[in-house]
Design an enzyme around this catalytic site. Structure first.
Site, PDB file in Angstrom:
ATOM      1  CG  HIS A  64     -36.937  28.545   6.114  1.00 48.53           C
ATOM      2  ND1 HIS A  64     -38.136  29.201   6.186  1.00 48.53           N
ATOM      3  CD2 HIS A  64     -36.085  29.368   5.482  1.00 48.53           C
ATOM      4  CE1 HIS A  64     -38.005  30.394   5.643  1.00 48.53           C
ATOM      5  NE2 HIS A  64     -36.770  30.520   5.207  1.00 48.53           N
TER       6      HIS A  64
ATOM      7  NE  ARG B 119     -32.242  31.127   3.690  1.00 45.03           N
ATOM      8  CZ  ARG B 119     -31.936  30.586   2.503  1.00 45.03           C
ATOM      9  NH1 ARG B 119     -30.836  29.903   2.346  1.00 45.03           N
ATOM     10  NH2 ARG B 119     -32.765  30.722   1.469  1.00 45.03           N
TER      11      ARG B 119
ATOM     12  NE  ARG C  98     -32.301  36.327   5.457  1.00 40.30           N
ATOM     13  CZ  ARG C  98     -32.988  35.345   4.882  1.00 40.30           C
ATOM     14  NH1 ARG C  98     -33.527  35.536   3.703  1.00 40.30           N
ATOM     15  NH2 ARG C  98     -33.145  34.195   5.469  1.00 40.30           N
TER      16      ARG C  98
ATOM     17  CD  GLU D 101     -37.220  37.999   1.393  1.00 46.65           C
ATOM     18  OE1 GLU D 101     -37.075  36.774   1.434  1.00 46.65           O
ATOM     19  OE2 GLU D 101     -37.119  38.730   2.393  1.00 46.65           O
TER      20      GLU D 101
ATOM     21  CG  ASN E  38     -36.611  30.503  -1.841  1.00 42.91           C
ATOM     22  OD1 ASN E  38     -36.501  30.180  -3.008  1.00 42.91           O
ATOM     23  ND2 ASN E  38     -35.659  30.327  -0.953  1.00 42.91           N
ATOM     24  CG  ASP E  39     -40.194  34.603   1.694  1.00 48.34           C
ATOM     25  OD1 ASP E  39     -41.100  33.787   1.964  1.00 48.34           O
ATOM     26  OD2 ASP E  39     -39.246  34.819   2.454  1.00 48.34           O
TER      27      ASP E  39
ATOM     28  NE  ARG F 190     -40.055  29.521   1.693  1.00 48.87           N
ATOM     29  CZ  ARG F 190     -39.016  30.303   1.887  1.00 48.87           C
ATOM     30  NH1 ARG F 190     -39.179  31.621   1.989  1.00 48.87           N
ATOM     31  NH2 ARG F 190     -37.807  29.821   1.972  1.00 48.87           N
TER      32      ARG F 190
ATOM     33  CB  CYS G  14     -30.000  35.107  -2.425  1.00 46.25           C
ATOM     34  SG  CYS G  14     -31.249  36.078  -1.590  1.00 46.25           S
TER      35      CYS G  14
HETATM   36  C1  PEP Z   1     -36.057  33.863  -0.348  1.00 47.87           C
HETATM   37  O1  PEP Z   1     -37.148  34.145   0.150  1.00 47.87           O
HETATM   38  O2  PEP Z   1     -35.907  33.590  -1.562  1.00 47.87           O
HETATM   39  C2  PEP Z   1     -34.851  33.837   0.480  1.00 47.87           C
HETATM   40  C3  PEP Z   1     -33.658  33.716  -0.046  1.00 47.87           C
HETATM   41  O3  PEP Z   1     -35.024  33.896   1.820  1.00 47.87           O
HETATM   42  P1  PEP Z   1     -35.521  32.642   2.690  1.00 47.87           P
HETATM   43  O4  PEP Z   1     -35.559  31.430   1.792  1.00 47.87           O
HETATM   44  O5  PEP Z   1     -34.580  32.475   3.811  1.00 47.87           O
HETATM   45  O6  PEP Z   1     -36.877  33.076   3.130  1.00 47.87           O
HETATM   46 MG    MG Z   2     -37.193  34.931   2.194  1.00 45.90          MG
END
Ligand code: PEP
Ligand code: MG
Length: 569
Positions: free
Chosen positions: A190, A293, A329, A428, A451-452, A462, A499
């Protein structure tokens, strides 16, 4: 000239003066053995550092805005702690008994005290543990000049850290921060996402930057190649490349559609983390905000945001986007985004713990306040609500019920709101991708958070640079889960956004078109590049690539295919 290589985390290139900062998240205090004859000196160092830290807090008390009574109260509480004679006595005893350096004695005694508070059944006392940590870090900063306090950034600072919490980044003076270099972290952490949202070049996962770079050295951060150059001659070398690279003219692309040569149209939207960013996304040609976010609004302040505060923030984004759609979100805290006003206990496994939708379902007061604010801000506009970290349909059904209750509350108060707001689920967690057909029945759209999804499918934290090499969105498992999700959504007649960071990765653009993705949402700066790739390919070519990728068995095969077919402009 020294050259270090890391993971490119936030694009752009910048030059500035290194400032080593010991993040609050990972203290690195060395234990030194102090001969008896010098223990008194350590005691004096400690006392001098306490006096300096007290003066700093006193100054903060005086500067704090009287209308923000809470911050003055916090600083006054810090002053009381720092001046507590019992606390001083314990540290002096520790120095003499253990022959320890002042930093170590302070760290040990504070940790013990903080631990006692943390396990207290009283929420008020538990919260005081954070104050102890804060005061301790302030004294440590006074004791050890190597560690600059982040509140006092000089002009053109390149921050060199082991790791940086998102809340710490939010607290920095970003007008002075020109770049971030970290030993820990990955490209989708993040902090990297925030740095990129603020347009601050960042390189992460360097392992040795804290040892190899000294405060005051000249540093160039290249967030595109992952290179960090240290030393005076670095500047000339890089000044030329900065000028060259920033001449790229993407303005001509801004108003052209994201459409393949054979007429297949997709949408390219922007991810944002704060309302002010919304004003800038249109210049890159964003066709909406695909991911706001919202938790970053909450991480930026110690105070609990009211419905009106939130209404104003959402409205700012919606107004900036004009007629273009905005997807908000709901709060996705937990993991590395700790919201101290809700999450009081440390968890052993925060990424598998109480986070995102799980917290919101357990705290309807918090959740419904946010939903009411969104519903009201969305009146007459195209706004969507997105729920993070859905792992089963029960959560989605329950969350939707809260939306209905929030609507009823708006009705009772006769407040205008968006009656027919669309509701989406984030995909996710592998369980969500595997049951995308079920979730699709209860959703108006799906949004894949790669990402998740990568983190949970491949069991790889991550934010952990040691296992970062495993965080591969081109793993066949991830590609299959994406395809499965898209097909399930289309079968149910709804659209899919992606996303995660993968949406802005030029190597993935053709593949995602070939997997039939409808909407890409990414950092706004990546939109022109992705658009250019899409405009130079055909749907047929992309389908062919996707077919080959879906029958590949290894990450290497997938990468070889997408790189060969990526057609980077
Ligand atoms: C993700 O997990 O891909 C996502 C867009 O949410 P974040 O990166 O805020 O966890
Ligand atoms: Mg996420």
């Amino acid at each position: 000239m020294k050259r270090l290589s890391g993971i490119p985390a936030s694009s752009g290139i910048s030059a500035g003066i290194a400032c080593l900062y010991q993040s609050k998240s990972v203290p690195e205090i060395s234990r030194l053995h102090i001969p008896e004859s010098q223990c008194e000196c350590e005691e004096l160092r400690f006392t001098a550092a306490v006096s300096e830290a007290s003066r700093e807090i006193q100054a903060l008390c005086e500067q704090s805005d009287p209308s923000a009574g809470d911050s003055t109260a916090i600083f006054q509480a810090h002053l009381m702690m720092i001046e507590d004679p019992e606390f001083h006595r314990q540290i002096r005893n520790h120095i003499h008994r253990e022959h320890a350096n002042a930093e170590w004695a302070l760290w040990e005694c504070s940790a013990e005290l903080a631990h006692k508070l943390e396990i207290s059944p009283e929420p008020y006392l538990r919260e005081r543990a954070a104050d102890i940590n804060d005061v301790t870090h302030r004294i440590l900063n006074c004791l050890s000049p190597a560690y600059a306090a982040p509140e006092h950034l000089e002009e053109n600072t390149i921050l060199i850290v082991h790791d940086l919490l998102p809340s710490e980044l939010l607290a920095l003076d970003r007008t002075k921060l020109k770049g971030i270099v970290s030993d820990a972290g990955g490209a989708t952490s993040h902090t990297a996402i925030l740095a990129s949202a603020f347009g601050i070049p960042a390189v992460v996962g360097l392992h040795t930057a804290m040892q190899e770079i000294n405060s005051g050295e000249l540093v160039v951060v290249d967030g595109d190649s992952g290179q960090v150059i240290v030393g005076a001659d670095a500047f000339d070398h890089y000044r030329t490349s900065i000028l060259k690279r920033h001449k790229e003219d993407w303005e001509s692309l801004r108003d052209l559609p994201a459409q393949t040569l054979d007429g297949h149209r997709v949408l390219l939207k922007a991810n944002i983390g704060n309302p002010a960013e919304a004003e800038h996304v249109l210049q890159y040609g964003a066709e909406g905000v695909g991911l706001f976010r919202s938790e970053f609004l909450f991480l930026r302040t110690e105070h609990r945001l009211t419905e009106e505060d939130q209404y104003r923030d959402y409205r700012q984004v919606i107004d900036a986007l004009g007629e273009r759609p905005v997807t908000i979100r709901t709060i996705d805290c937990g993991g590395d985004k700790i919201l101290h006003s809700i999450q009081l206990d440390d968890e052993k496994n925060p990424l598998l713990g109480w986070r995102a939708i799980r917290i919101m379902l357990a705290r309807p007061d918090f959740f419904k306040t946010q939903i009411r604010a969104i519903l009201r801000a969305a009146a007459g506009k195209t706004v969507e609500i997105l729920f993070p970290l859905i792992s089963g349909v029960e959560e989605l059904i329950q969350a939707r019920e809260f939306v209905e209750e929030a609507k009823q509350e708006c009705r009772e108060k006769k407040l205008p709101f968006a009656e027919n707001i669309s509701i989406g689920s984030m995909i996710e967690v592998p369980a969500a991708a595997v049951t995308a057909d079920i979730l699709a029945e209860y959703s108006d759209f799906l949004s894949i958070g790669t990402n998740d999804l990568v983190q949970y499918t491949l069991a790889v934290d991550r934010n952990n640079e040691k296992v970062n090499y495993l965080a591969q969105p081109f793993h066949p498992a991830i590609i299959r889960l994406i395809k499965r999700t898209i097909d399930a959504a289309h079968h149910a007649g709804i659209k899919v956004t992606l996303c995660g960071e993968l949406a802005g990765n030029p190597s993935a653009a053709k593949l995602l078109i070939g997997l039939d993705l409808d909407v890409f949402s990414m950092r706004a700066q990546s939109i022109p590049t992705i658009k250019q790739i899409i405009r130079q390919t055909t749907l047929e070519e992309c389908h062919h690539l996707a077919k080959q990728v879906l029958s590949s068995t290894t990450i290497q095969q997938v990468i070889a295919l997408v790189e060969a077919g990526a057609g980077k402009p």
